[in-house]
Design an enzyme around this catalytic site. Structure first.
Site, short mmCIF file in Angstrom:
data_model
loop_
_atom_site.label_atom_id
_atom_site.label_comp_id
_atom_site.label_asym_id
_atom_site.label_seq_id
_atom_site.Cartn_x
_atom_site.Cartn_y
_atom_site.Cartn_z
N MET A 1 0.83 -1.19 0.00
CA MET A 1 0.00 0.00 0.00
C MET A 1 0.87 1.25 0.00
O MET A 1 1.96 1.24 0.55
CB MET A 1 -0.91 0.02 1.23
N CYS A 2 0.41 2.29 -0.68
CA CYS A 2 1.00 3.62 -0.59
C CYS A 2 2.31 3.77 -1.38
O CYS A 2 2.99 2.79 -1.66
CB CYS A 2 1.24 4.05 0.85
N ARG A 3 2.60 4.97 -1.71
CA ARG A 3 3.87 5.40 -2.29
C ARG A 3 4.23 6.72 -1.62
O ARG A 3 3.36 7.53 -1.32
CB ARG A 3 3.76 5.63 -3.80
N ASN A 115 4.86 3.58 4.46
CA ASN A 115 4.48 2.76 3.31
C ASN A 115 4.53 1.30 3.76
O ASN A 115 5.59 0.77 4.04
CB ASN A 115 5.46 3.02 2.16
#
Length: 266
Positions: A1-3, A115
């Site tokens: 998930m996420c950057r 992250n």
């Protein structure tokens, strides 16, 4: 998930780091190239940045996808900074926290992003709540694993730990409680960038004339990007980058059993 990405160096527009690169954070919100978990980062975004002469960062966050926010596009075009942290979010669980769950989190001079994910949250980290003052738990911005990890880091910073020590000790503590956690943490105070690679990708780029970017993945195809090995602490001051291995608690050495006593003849 996420950057996420942090930049430290000569003053630039936010857009030159986040939007304009061919594979920058803006594009990574819908087309990341190296994301192992999740595909679209549309559950919120944020950016924090430092203005000259002010050690406390400004912050802009929203609950929706970055590509739908025309105000951000205009802001990124004109706002300039020599230090920033941006993130786009792919939520693991639904919730009602809206933009409060979007990084960067902040306190005083710090900006922070996570992250990754903590499996079994919140039960897997229930024991760690006892390590925090009640006021810290009650003042968490969101009811997410990332906000709780930030509370653990912040408690160490307030106790006087250096940024690298605060991140390293938090990662090891959370990984011991929830061994399958992915804990790529990113922290800056506008003078240095501190990060961990733990379960997901992390890269850095240093410019010859000064300037360092640390990101979940490269924002362009410049061959000077370098990948940070997994289980590593990174500390960068804009010109130099120091990498230090982190010890995985799940692979700690176990003492060998004592050898059986030798038989003696009679």
């Amino acid at each position: 998930m996420c950057r996420h990405i942090a930049y430290l160096g000569p003053e630039v527009t936010l857009g030159s780091v986040l939007v304009e690169p061919g594979h920058g954070l803006y594009r990574q919100s819908w087309a990341p190239r190296r994301q192992r978990y999740g595909t679209v980062n549309a559950d919120g975004f944020g950016v924090g940045w430092y203005a000259a002469g002010d050690p406390v960062p400004a912050r802009y966050r929203r609950a929706g996808p970055v590509w739908a926010d025309l105000s951000f596009a205009d802001l990124a075009r004109v706002v300039r900074s020599g230090a920033l942290l941006g993130a786009v979010r792919d939520a693991t669980l639904s919730g009602a926290d809206a933009e409060a769950a979007a990084a960067p989190f902040t306190a005083g001079t710090w900006l922070f992003s996570h992250n990754g994910a903590v499996p079994g949250w919140p039960g897997s980290l229930a024991a760690l709540t006892r390590t925090l003052p009640a006021a810290d738990l009650l003042s968490m911005e969101a009811r997410t694993d990332s906000a709780f990890v930030w509370a653990l880091v912040l408690a160490r910073l307030r106790a006087g730990d250096a940024a690298g020590q605060a991140l390293a000790d938090t990662v090891l503590e959370v990984a011991a409680a929830a061994p399958a956690s992915r804990l790529n943490l990113l922290l800056t105070d506008g003078t240095a960038i501190t990060a961990t690679a733990w379960g997901d990708t992390l890269w850095y780029l240093t410019e010859p004339g000064g300037g360092t970017a640390v990101a979940s993945e490269p924002y362009d195809d410049d061959p000077r990007w370098r990948e940070v090995p997994d289980r590593t602490l990174l500390v960068a001051d804009g010109t130099d980058v120091l990498l230090t291995p982190l010890k995985d608690p799940s692979t700690a050495a176990v003492p060998a059993p004592p050898a059986p006593p030798k038989e003696t003849g009679t």
